[in-house]
Design a protein around this motif. Structure first.
Motif, PDB file in Angstrom:
ATOM      1  N   LEU A 100       0.828  -1.204   0.000  1.00  0.00           N
ATOM      2  CA  LEU A 100       0.000   0.000   0.000  1.00  0.00           C
ATOM      3  C   LEU A 100       0.866   1.259   0.000  1.00  0.00           C
ATOM      4  N   GLY A 101       0.317   2.365   0.423  1.00  0.00           N
ATOM      5  CA  GLY A 101       1.019   3.634   0.308  1.00  0.00           C
ATOM      6  C   GLY A 101       2.172   3.786   1.274  1.00  0.00           C
ATOM      7  N   GLY A 102       2.909   4.861   1.086  1.00  0.00           N
ATOM      8  CA  GLY A 102       4.033   5.150   1.958  1.00  0.00           C
ATOM      9  C   GLY A 102       4.237   6.638   2.132  1.00  0.00           C
ATOM     10  N   SER A 103       4.942   6.986   3.187  1.00  0.00           N
ATOM     11  CA  SER A 103       5.361   8.370   3.413  1.00  0.00           C
ATOM     12  C   SER A 103       6.810   8.321   3.894  1.00  0.00           C
ATOM     13  N   ASP A 104       7.673   7.879   2.992  1.00  0.00           N
ATOM     14  CA  ASP A 104       9.029   7.492   3.371  1.00  0.00           C
ATOM     15  C   ASP A 104       9.873   8.652   3.896  1.00  0.00           C
ATOM     16  N   PRO A 105      10.540   8.442   5.035  1.00  0.00           N
ATOM     17  CA  PRO A 105      11.485   9.441   5.540  1.00  0.00           C
ATOM     18  C   PRO A 105      12.819   9.356   4.814  1.00  0.00           C
ATOM     19  N   PHE A 106      13.429  10.504   4.624  1.00  0.00           N
ATOM     20  CA  PHE A 106      14.743  10.642   3.992  1.00  0.00           C
ATOM     21  C   PHE A 106      15.568  11.438   4.991  1.00  0.00           C
ATOM     22  N   ILE A 107      16.368  10.747   5.796  1.00  0.00           N
ATOM     23  CA  ILE A 107      17.056  11.364   6.931  1.00  0.00           C
ATOM     24  C   ILE A 107      18.470  11.766   6.529  1.00  0.00           C
ATOM     25  N   VAL A 108      18.784  13.045   6.656  1.00  0.00           N
ATOM     26  CA  VAL A 108      20.088  13.575   6.268  1.00  0.00           C
ATOM     27  C   VAL A 108      20.833  13.998   7.528  1.00  0.00           C
ATOM     28  N   LEU A 109      21.885  13.249   7.880  1.00  0.00           N
ATOM     29  CA  LEU A 109      22.680  13.589   9.059  1.00  0.00           C
ATOM     30  C   LEU A 109      23.743  14.619   8.696  1.00  0.00           C
ATOM     31  N   ASN A 110      24.365  15.186   9.699  1.00  0.00           N
ATOM     32  CA  ASN A 110      25.273  16.321   9.480  1.00  0.00           C
ATOM     33  C   ASN A 110      26.482  15.985   8.609  1.00  0.00           C
ATOM     34  N   LYS A 144       9.376  11.171   0.721  1.00  0.00           N
ATOM     35  CA  LYS A 144       8.307  12.172   0.811  1.00  0.00           C
ATOM     36  C   LYS A 144       8.527  13.152   1.961  1.00  0.00           C
ATOM     37  N   ARG A 145       9.144  12.670   3.048  1.00  0.00           N
ATOM     38  CA  ARG A 145       9.417  13.551   4.193  1.00  0.00           C
ATOM     39  C   ARG A 145      10.933  13.618   4.372  1.00  0.00           C
ATOM     40  N   PHE A 146      11.488  14.801   4.187  1.00  0.00           N
ATOM     41  CA  PHE A 146      12.939  15.003   4.260  1.00  0.00           C
ATOM     42  C   PHE A 146      13.270  15.568   5.631  1.00  0.00           C
ATOM     43  N   ILE A 147      13.991  14.776   6.417  1.00  0.00           N
ATOM     44  CA  ILE A 147      14.288  15.117   7.806  1.00  0.00           C
ATOM     45  C   ILE A 147      15.784  15.420   7.874  1.00  0.00           C
ATOM     46  N   VAL A 148      16.114  16.704   8.075  1.00  0.00           N
ATOM     47  CA  VAL A 148      17.479  17.177   7.867  1.00  0.00           C
ATOM     48  C   VAL A 148      18.019  17.788   9.160  1.00  0.00           C
ATOM     49  N   MET A 149      19.230  17.398   9.500  1.00  0.00           N
ATOM     50  CA  MET A 149      19.846  17.913  10.726  1.00  0.00           C
ATOM     51  C   MET A 149      20.157  19.400  10.593  1.00  0.00           C
ATOM     52  N   ASP A 150      20.119  20.094  11.728  1.00  0.00           N
ATOM     53  CA  ASP A 150      20.363  21.545  11.797  1.00  0.00           C
ATOM     54  C   ASP A 150      21.603  21.983  11.034  1.00  0.00           C
ATOM     55  N   GLY A 151      22.689  21.219  11.207  1.00  0.00           N
ATOM     56  CA  GLY A 151      23.972  21.657  10.672  1.00  0.00           C
ATOM     57  C   GLY A 151      24.019  21.767   9.161  1.00  0.00           C
ATOM     58  N   VAL A 152      23.160  21.048   8.458  1.00  0.00           N
ATOM     59  CA  VAL A 152      23.171  21.087   6.982  1.00  0.00           C
ATOM     60  C   VAL A 152      21.818  21.484   6.407  1.00  0.00           C
ATOM     61  N   TYR A 153      20.886  21.866   7.277  1.00  0.00           N
ATOM     62  CA  TYR A 153      19.507  22.121   6.842  1.00  0.00           C
ATOM     63  C   TYR A 153      19.431  23.220   5.781  1.00  0.00           C
ATOM     64  N   ASP A 154      19.999  24.375   6.056  1.00  0.00           N
ATOM     65  CA  ASP A 154      19.866  25.505   5.126  1.00  0.00           C
ATOM     66  C   ASP A 154      20.495  25.189   3.771  1.00  0.00           C
ATOM     67  N   GLU A 155      21.688  24.567   3.792  1.00  0.00           N
ATOM     68  CA  GLU A 155      22.338  24.227   2.534  1.00  0.00           C
ATOM     69  C   GLU A 155      21.529  23.187   1.772  1.00  0.00           C
ATOM     70  N   PHE A 156      21.011  22.221   2.486  1.00  0.00           N
ATOM     71  CA  PHE A 156      20.228  21.177   1.825  1.00  0.00           C
ATOM     72  C   PHE A 156      19.006  21.776   1.137  1.00  0.00           C
ATOM     73  N   VAL A 157      18.256  22.617   1.836  1.00  0.00           N
ATOM     74  CA  VAL A 157      17.043  23.206   1.266  1.00  0.00           C
ATOM     75  C   VAL A 157      17.377  24.038   0.029  1.00  0.00           C
ATOM     76  N   SER A 158      18.411  24.858   0.132  1.00  0.00           N
ATOM     77  CA  SER A 158      18.786  25.724  -0.988  1.00  0.00           C
ATOM     78  C   SER A 158      19.192  24.906  -2.207  1.00  0.00           C
ATOM     79  N   ARG A 159      20.019  23.894  -2.006  1.00  0.00           N
ATOM     80  CA  ARG A 159      20.510  23.100  -3.135  1.00  0.00           C
ATOM     81  C   ARG A 159      19.449  22.150  -3.673  1.00  0.00           C
ATOM     82  N   PHE A 160      18.570  21.673  -2.818  1.00  0.00           N
ATOM     83  CA  PHE A 160      17.464  20.825  -3.257  1.00  0.00           C
ATOM     84  C   PHE A 160      16.543  21.619  -4.187  1.00  0.00           C
ATOM     85  N   ALA A 161      16.261  22.859  -3.826  1.00  0.00           N
ATOM     86  CA  ALA A 161      15.431  23.717  -4.680  1.00  0.00           C
ATOM     87  C   ALA A 161      16.084  23.937  -6.039  1.00  0.00           C
TER      88      ALA A 161
END
Length: 454
Positions: free
Chosen positions: A229-239, A266-283
């Motif tokens: 069935l369906g999923g809402s998979d986490p994508f966990i990005v550590l520092n 579907k859900r991108f869970i990103v640690m503080d230390g790389v959060y801003d860079e991840f969001v900017s580059r993902f966009a």
């Protein structure tokens, strides 16, 4: 009412088919039941040769099959070709390994001599979705046929040409005419198929709602079911993650197939230390995708499969915003023909918002910030889904420890979550039960029968 093949890129009907009458369906099932009596006695070598031929045809016809997928459900042709080739791979896999997987297994300590046999049981009904219209079918059909069962397919109503093309592949490969059949029926006829005495099990890939309906119908008839069935998979990005690779795979996972994939991140869970860079580059990575005609080989992302699904996705995006979310990219239905939706990136949605308990089945990524590994795990496990997930870290020991804490059917470390022929695939929670692929997949639909002497 006719079954229509509807092009989501142009919003035009390209073909119509008359649904099979109840009398026709029952006649097909009777014929399949009779054909199975001979099929189950065929040797593994005979079945192997036919599956190998089917694999060859899938590769030879990959371009043709990709065009059918593009026109019926909007998959870019280069992705469709890959799907057809992967179907050939699963046919080869079970042709090469099925006999060994089903060989009698000796058991010690249960008598003078004991072993477990794996025997075919009859007809498997497979109820399949449109998003991977060939792969979803072949990953059930290949092991079921190799095991000596027959298969009948109730495909999604918007991909009738795919359903008939699959039937033709098996027929052209030399399989008996009534060992694999596609039934052009609507969902209301599934129960009458389950009523047939030869149908002993059903496998469904689809929504939570569809799973509830079909599993309930199977249970009422004491027939086995496997539900993916369906999923809402986490994508966990550590520092310490390799952000280059993580962002590349994040984009492929979330936007491939227009985001209409059960095991997409579907859900991108990103640690503080790389959060801003991840969001900017993902966009930026999303911006680089080419969106357009799925028949164009340069297209990275085609339309969604229907206007209804696109509107449901937009409603979920609006609810994300209402809950406090900030749209970084996309977020609205574009003008023009076709059911296109832009790659969309949303931040700042509270993890406990109602919309975060749902599956977003389209190219919408929701990014959450985590201050610690414990918080990342808590967010990852905060939905009732449990299909797949991925963890990104250069510290593989740490990543494996985190993987052990994630409640999902599978976890991939520094890699795209995918269904692999070698690995069992399936979910927990409302993502379903049972397993496909690997040794587990071929043993789901057989009689696991011990024989004990003395």
């Amino acid at each position: 009412m006719s079954i229509q093949s509807f092009n989501p890129a142009t919003e035009e009907v390209v073909a119509s088919f008359e649904p099979y009458s109840e009398e026709m369906v029952q006649s097909i099932l009777d014929n399949v039941a009779v054909e199975w009596l001979g099929w189950k006695e065929r040797s593994f070598a005979e079945r192997r040769a036919l599956l190998k031929k089917a694999a060859d045809l899938l590769r030879e016809r990959s371009g043709e099959l990709a065009e059918i997928m593009a026109v019926e459900m909007g998959k870019p042709v280069k992705q469709g070709e890959g799907e057809a080739v992967k179907c050939g791979l699963v046919c080869d896999f079970y042709a090469d390994n099925g006999e060994e997987m089903l060989a009698p297994t000796p058991v010690e300590g249960a008598g003078r001599k004991a072993y477990i046999t794996y025997q075919p049981l009859g007809t498997v009904l497979t109820v399949m979705p449109w998003n991977f219209p060939f792969w979803q079918v072949f990953r059930i059909a290949a092991p079921s046929l190799m095991a000596g069962n027959a298969v009948v397919l109730k495909h999604a109503s918007n991909v009738p040409q795919c359903a008939l093309a699959i039937e033709k592949i098996f027929r052209d490969a030399g399989f008996p005419e009534n060992i694999f059949r596609s039934l052009l029926i609507d969902a209301r006829q599934v129960e009458s198929v389950l009523d047939h005495g030869s149908v002993f099990a059903v496998s469904l890939t689809g929504s939570e709602f569809a799973g509830q309906k079909v599993a309930s119908a199977a249970g009422a008839r004491l027939k086995k079911s496997v539900m993916e069935l369906g999923g809402s998979d986490p994508f966990i990005v550590l520092n310490d993650a390799d952000l280059d690779e993580a962002i590349k795979i994040a984009t492929v996972s979330r936007c491939g197939n227009a985001g209409q994939t059960c095991i997409a991140a579907k859900r991108f869970i990103v640690m503080d230390g790389v959060y801003d860079e991840f969001v900017s580059r993902f966009a930026e990575s999303m911006d680089a995708l080419k969106i357009g005609d799925p028949l164009d080989r340069e297209t990275d992302m085609g339309p969604m499969s229907s206007g209804k699904l696109r509107q449901e996705l937009q409603d979920q995006v609006d609810r994300c915003i209402k809950a406090g979310g900030h749209v970084v990219r996309g977020g609205s239905i574009p003008d023009g023909a076709g059911f296109y939706y832009p790659p969309t990136l949303i931040t700042d949605v509270p993890a406990d918002a109602d919309v975060c308990q749902e599956e977003l089945f389209g190219p919408v990524a929701v990014v959450f910030r985590a201050a610690s590994v414990d918080e990342a795990v808590e967010i990852a496990n905060s939905t009732p889904f449990g299909l797949g997930g991925s963890i990104w870290s250069k510290d593989e020991d740490l990543a494996e420890k985190v993987a052990a804490r994630i409640r999902t059917g599978c976890v991939f470390i520094n890699s795209l979550v995918r269904s692999d022929v070698n690995l069992p695939f399936g979910g927990i929670g409302i993502s379903g039960f049972g397993r496909e692929l690997g040794t587990y997949g071929i043993r789901e639909f057989v009689n696991v029968k011990p024989v004990c002497i003395g």
